[in-house]
Design a protein around this motif. Structure first.
Motif, PDB file in Angstrom:
ATOM      1  N   THR A 332       0.823  -1.213   0.000  1.00 34.13           N
ATOM      2  CA  THR A 332       0.000   0.000   0.000  1.00 34.13           C
ATOM      3  C   THR A 332       0.856   1.262   0.000  1.00 34.13           C
ATOM      4  O   THR A 332       0.349   2.344  -0.298  1.00 34.13           O
ATOM      5  CB  THR A 332      -0.909   0.024   1.244  1.00 34.13           C
ATOM      6  N   ASN A 333       2.124   1.123   0.339  1.00 33.57           N
ATOM      7  CA  ASN A 333       2.985   2.313   0.432  1.00 33.57           C
ATOM      8  C   ASN A 333       3.868   2.501  -0.792  1.00 33.57           C
ATOM      9  O   ASN A 333       4.799   3.297  -0.774  1.00 33.57           O
ATOM     10  CB  ASN A 333       3.856   2.238   1.691  1.00 33.57           C
ATOM     11  N   HIS A 334       3.610   1.748  -1.871  1.00 35.65           N
ATOM     12  CA  HIS A 334       4.352   1.909  -3.114  1.00 35.65           C
ATOM     13  C   HIS A 334       3.477   2.659  -4.118  1.00 35.65           C
ATOM     14  O   HIS A 334       2.473   2.112  -4.590  1.00 35.65           O
ATOM     15  CB  HIS A 334       4.769   0.558  -3.689  1.00 35.65           C
ATOM     16  N   PRO A 335       3.817   3.888  -4.469  1.00 39.45           N
ATOM     17  CA  PRO A 335       2.963   4.673  -5.372  1.00 39.45           C
ATOM     18  C   PRO A 335       3.043   4.206  -6.822  1.00 39.45           C
ATOM     19  O   PRO A 335       4.030   3.609  -7.251  1.00 39.45           O
ATOM     20  CB  PRO A 335       3.529   6.091  -5.232  1.00 39.45           C
ATOM     21  N   PHE A 336       1.975   4.492  -7.553  1.00 39.02           N
ATOM     22  CA  PHE A 336       1.931   4.211  -8.991  1.00 39.02           C
ATOM     23  C   PHE A 336       1.575   5.531  -9.661  1.00 39.02           C
ATOM     24  O   PHE A 336       0.433   5.985  -9.623  1.00 39.02           O
ATOM     25  CB  PHE A 336       0.871   3.147  -9.310  1.00 39.02           C
ATOM     26  N   GLU A 337       2.551   6.186 -10.292  1.00 40.43           N
ATOM     27  CA  GLU A 337       2.328   7.503 -10.881  1.00 40.43           C
ATOM     28  C   GLU A 337       1.302   7.439 -12.019  1.00 40.43           C
ATOM     29  O   GLU A 337       1.372   6.564 -12.887  1.00 40.43           O
ATOM     30  CB  GLU A 337       3.642   8.071 -11.412  1.00 40.43           C
ATOM     31  N   THR A 338       0.379   8.374 -11.993  1.00 35.09           N
ATOM     32  CA  THR A 338      -0.658   8.423 -13.021  1.00 35.09           C
ATOM     33  C   THR A 338      -0.052   8.652 -14.404  1.00 35.09           C
ATOM     34  O   THR A 338      -0.551   8.124 -15.407  1.00 35.09           O
ATOM     35  CB  THR A 338      -1.665   9.547 -12.711  1.00 35.09           C
ATOM     36  N   GLU A 339       1.046   9.391 -14.466  1.00 32.84           N
ATOM     37  CA  GLU A 339       1.695   9.674 -15.744  1.00 32.84           C
ATOM     38  C   GLU A 339       2.216   8.391 -16.400  1.00 32.84           C
ATOM     39  O   GLU A 339       2.179   8.245 -17.629  1.00 32.84           O
ATOM     40  CB  GLU A 339       2.853  10.662 -15.535  1.00 32.84           C
ATOM     41  N   ILE A 340       2.693   7.451 -15.576  1.00 33.37           N
ATOM     42  CA  ILE A 340       3.180   6.168 -16.104  1.00 33.37           C
ATOM     43  C   ILE A 340       2.037   5.379 -16.731  1.00 33.37           C
ATOM     44  O   ILE A 340       2.174   4.793 -17.809  1.00 33.37           O
ATOM     45  CB  ILE A 340       3.861   5.364 -14.983  1.00 33.37           C
ATOM     46  N   LEU A 341       0.885   5.362 -16.051  1.00 31.51           N
ATOM     47  CA  LEU A 341      -0.293   4.686 -16.592  1.00 31.51           C
ATOM     48  C   LEU A 341      -0.735   5.347 -17.890  1.00 31.51           C
ATOM     49  O   LEU A 341      -1.048   4.660 -18.879  1.00 31.51           O
ATOM     50  CB  LEU A 341      -1.434   4.716 -15.567  1.00 31.51           C
ATOM     51  N   LYS A 342      -0.748   6.676 -17.920  1.00 28.11           N
ATOM     52  CA  LYS A 342      -1.166   7.421 -19.105  1.00 28.11           C
ATOM     53  C   LYS A 342      -0.279   7.088 -20.304  1.00 28.11           C
ATOM     54  O   LYS A 342      -0.780   6.806 -21.404  1.00 28.11           O
ATOM     55  CB  LYS A 342      -1.112   8.924 -18.815  1.00 28.11           C
ATOM     56  N   ASN A 343       1.040   7.110 -20.108  1.00 28.99           N
ATOM     57  CA  ASN A 343       1.977   6.854 -21.206  1.00 28.99           C
ATOM     58  C   ASN A 343       1.846   5.430 -21.738  1.00 28.99           C
ATOM     59  O   ASN A 343       1.893   5.188 -22.947  1.00 28.99           O
ATOM     60  CB  ASN A 343       3.410   7.113 -20.759  1.00 28.99           C
ATOM     61  N   PHE A 344       1.687   4.468 -20.821  1.00 32.40           N
ATOM     62  CA  PHE A 344       1.552   3.071 -21.241  1.00 32.40           C
ATOM     63  C   PHE A 344       0.257   2.865 -22.014  1.00 32.40           C
ATOM     64  O   PHE A 344       0.241   2.213 -23.074  1.00 32.40           O
ATOM     65  CB  PHE A 344       1.575   2.148 -20.024  1.00 32.40           C
ATOM     66  N   LEU A 345      -0.831   3.414 -21.512  1.00 31.95           N
ATOM     67  CA  LEU A 345      -2.129   3.256 -22.156  1.00 31.95           C
ATOM     68  C   LEU A 345      -2.119   3.888 -23.546  1.00 31.95           C
ATOM     69  O   LEU A 345      -2.627   3.309 -24.515  1.00 31.95           O
ATOM     70  CB  LEU A 345      -3.214   3.890 -21.289  1.00 31.95           C
ATOM     71  N   SER A 346      -1.522   5.080 -23.657  1.00 25.28           N
ATOM     72  CA  SER A 346      -1.424   5.761 -24.946  1.00 25.28           C
ATOM     73  C   SER A 346      -0.591   4.949 -25.939  1.00 25.28           C
ATOM     74  O   SER A 346      -0.953   4.805 -27.110  1.00 25.28           O
ATOM     75  CB  SER A 346      -0.809   7.146 -24.749  1.00 25.28           C
ATOM     76  N   THR A 347       0.516   4.385 -25.448  1.00 25.84           N
ATOM     77  CA  THR A 347       1.383   3.566 -26.298  1.00 25.84           C
ATOM     78  C   THR A 347       0.663   2.303 -26.746  1.00 25.84           C
ATOM     79  O   THR A 347       0.703   1.926 -27.921  1.00 25.84           O
ATOM     80  CB  THR A 347       2.673   3.195 -25.550  1.00 25.84           C
ATOM     81  N   LEU A 348      -0.006   1.627 -25.806  1.00 22.85           N
ATOM     82  CA  LEU A 348      -0.701   0.378 -26.114  1.00 22.85           C
ATOM     83  C   LEU A 348      -1.760   0.592 -27.188  1.00 22.85           C
ATOM     84  O   LEU A 348      -1.889  -0.205 -28.125  1.00 22.85           O
ATOM     85  CB  LEU A 348      -1.340  -0.188 -24.845  1.00 22.85           C
ATOM     86  N   LYS A 349      -2.519   1.673 -27.089  1.00 18.51           N
ATOM     87  CA  LYS A 349      -3.580   1.955 -28.059  1.00 18.51           C
ATOM     88  C   LYS A 349      -3.016   2.254 -29.450  1.00 18.51           C
ATOM     89  O   LYS A 349      -3.672   1.995 -30.453  1.00 18.51           O
ATOM     90  CB  LYS A 349      -4.420   3.141 -27.590  1.00 18.51           C
ATOM     91  N   SER A 350      -1.816   2.801 -29.498  1.00 21.14           N
ATOM     92  CA  SER A 350      -1.231   3.199 -30.783  1.00 21.14           C
ATOM     93  C   SER A 350      -0.600   2.038 -31.540  1.00 21.14           C
ATOM     94  O   SER A 350      -0.290   2.159 -32.728  1.00 21.14           O
ATOM     95  CB  SER A 350      -0.167   4.280 -30.559  1.00 21.14           C
ATOM     96  N   LEU A 351      -0.406   0.902 -30.860  1.00 21.31           N
ATOM     97  CA  LEU A 351       0.285  -0.227 -31.478  1.00 21.31           C
ATOM     98  C   LEU A 351      -0.676  -1.100 -32.288  1.00 21.31           C
ATOM     99  O   LEU A 351      -1.843  -1.246 -31.923  1.00 21.31           O
ATOM    100  CB  LEU A 351       0.960  -1.082 -30.402  1.00 21.31           C
ATOM    101  N   PRO A 352      -0.188  -1.738 -33.353  1.00 18.60           N
ATOM    102  CA  PRO A 352      -1.006  -2.712 -34.082  1.00 18.60           C
ATOM    103  C   PRO A 352      -1.206  -3.958 -33.237  1.00 18.60           C
ATOM    104  O   PRO A 352      -0.479  -4.176 -32.251  1.00 18.60           O
ATOM    105  CB  PRO A 352      -0.170  -3.013 -35.335  1.00 18.60           C
ATOM    106  N   PRO A 353      -2.191  -4.810 -33.574  1.00 20.39           N
ATOM    107  CA  PRO A 353      -2.513  -5.983 -32.746  1.00 20.39           C
ATOM    108  C   PRO A 353      -1.336  -6.904 -32.453  1.00 20.39           C
ATOM    109  O   PRO A 353      -1.214  -7.411 -31.333  1.00 20.39           O
ATOM    110  CB  PRO A 353      -3.590  -6.708 -33.567  1.00 20.39           C
ATOM    111  N   ASP A 354      -0.441  -7.131 -33.445  1.00 20.23           N
ATOM    112  CA  ASP A 354       0.674  -8.044 -33.192  1.00 20.23           C
ATOM    113  C   ASP A 354       1.630  -7.482 -32.152  1.00 20.23           C
ATOM    114  O   ASP A 354       2.137  -8.212 -31.291  1.00 20.23           O
ATOM    115  CB  ASP A 354       1.414  -8.374 -34.493  1.00 20.23           C
TER     116      ASP A 354
END
Length: 385
Positions: A332-354
């Motif tokens: 519970t004391n290890h933070p997860f930065e919102t910016e990291i989630l944002k960048n990963f989600l943006s990258t994942l959406k931009s990639l082709p299915p393979d």
């Protein structure tokens, strides 16, 4: 307006009628017939349960065998994968001491004959077969009769795993493991048979031997996954792949080397994977992973929308829950930065299915490295929890 109650039983008194076209095969458990649904203009395969070995059994024994046939049909009915034969329905005629399974019809030929005419397609066929057996493994189902005749390839090169007459859930195999071991196998059997062991690692061996036979007979030295097949065929279980999931990850890793990812894409993935691994303390050994992109992306989207104004994601265990279907412990004391989630989600959406598949499989491999422990019945207030 007053609503009517639904009846407890709904009976269709105009059942579908099928035209029998030809007998496809027969065995100890009965026969299979190609049939045509005139109304829907579709072809199916009907497998009739009429075991030769049960004719001398008592009515009670026969009924028990029929119950087991029904149980196995129910297992297969829940499978839905493009490289596994589809089971559509089950018709129970217990009063006539038989039953029928209605299945998908595959207009094709066995994998050996198809590859002999289309050797260049073996790489793609291997990838799809591994994906199919990985799906069976995820559902805890052993095929138990892997041989060339039980893998058909259709006219466009799509393979299908068929004939689950011996198929079993993993937890039920101990009851009659000897049936698999004493089959008339078409290749050298693995050493674990001497200890009455038949598991997913055994199935990895037989699939490997199948492709080894094709490669050797057709002289396909340029087969892309030759090294993987050799590891699958290792007689020493310590050196052999333990699961089809491992083989699939190795296939994905090989594809990863052939595809280029930009520094930004790689950085977004690594930041997310590192942070996700950092917040998880341990995972239940029985836990499964979510592999459906159509569920993962919306799940991450929802978490980001609820966190986009925050510096860190509240309750980051929700991110882990998108990928982990089961119990896990987290810090519970290890933070997860919102910016990291944002960048990963943006990258994942931009990639082709393979590329999305490669990113996901690499992420699940990373989670596989997390400590595996059974949850304790009595939890305390210490963290991680």
């Amino acid at each position: 307006m007053e609503s009517k109650l639904l009846p407890k039983t709904i009976e269709f008194n105009r059942p579908a009628k099928y035209k029998a076209l030809k007998r496809l095969g027969a065995g100890a458990c009965g026969e299979t017939v190609l049939i045509h649904d005139e109304n829907m203009d579709c072809y199916f395969v009907a497998k009739k349960y009429s075991p030769v070995f049960a004719q001398s059994e008592s009515p009670d024994d026969f009924s028990e065998l029929l119950t087991r046939f029904n149980y196995e049909a129910r297992i297969l009915f829940r499978l839905n994968h493009p490289n596994i034969v589809r089971v559509y329905s089950y018709y129970d005629y217990r009063e006539f001491h038989t039953a029928y399974i209605l299945m998908e019809y595959i207009d094709g030929e066995n994998i050996v004959d198809f590859t002999r005419r289309n050797p260049s397609m073996l790489d793609n066929i291997f990838e799809k077969i591994i994906d199919g057996f990985s799906h069976l493994e995820e559902k805890n189902i052993l095929h138990r009769d892997i041989r060339p005749l039980n893998i058909l390839v259709d006219q466009i090169g799509n393979p299908k795993i068929i004939d689950f007459g011996f198929g079993k859930r993993l937890e039920d195999v101990h009851e009659d493991a000897g049936k698999s071991i004493t089959l008339n196998w078409w290749c050298e059997t693995p050493p674990e048979f001497s200890r009455s062991i038949y598991d997913f690692q055994t199935e990895v061996y037989f699939v490997g031997k199948l492709f080894e036979q094709i490669i050797t007979e057709e002289g396909l030295s340029g087969f892309k996954y030759l090294k993987l097949v050799r590891t699958m065929c290792e007689r020493n279980r310590d050196k052999r792949f333990k699961t089809f999931s491992e083989v699939k990850n190795a296939v994905i890793a090989g594809q990863f080397e052939e595809l280029s990812f930009s520094p930004e894409e790689t950085r977004a993935y690594r930041s997310f994977a590192n942070t996700l691994s950092y917040i998880i303390s341990s995972i239940d050994p029985s836990t499964k992973y979510e592999r459906d992109h159509d569920k993962i992306t919306p799940g991450l989207d929802a978490i980001y929308r609820q966190s986009m104004l925050e510096e860190n994601v509240p309750r980051p265990n929700r991110i882990a829950s998108v990928f982990i279907r089961g119990s896990f412990k987290y810090y519970t004391n290890h933070p997860f930065e919102t910016e990291i989630l944002k960048n990963f989600l943006s990258t994942l959406k931009s990639l082709p299915p393979d590329k999305q598949s490669i990113v996901l499989e690499n992420l699940l491999t990373r989670l596989d490295a997390v400590q595996r422990t059974k949850p304790k019945p009595d939890l305390d207030d210490d963290i991680p929890f």
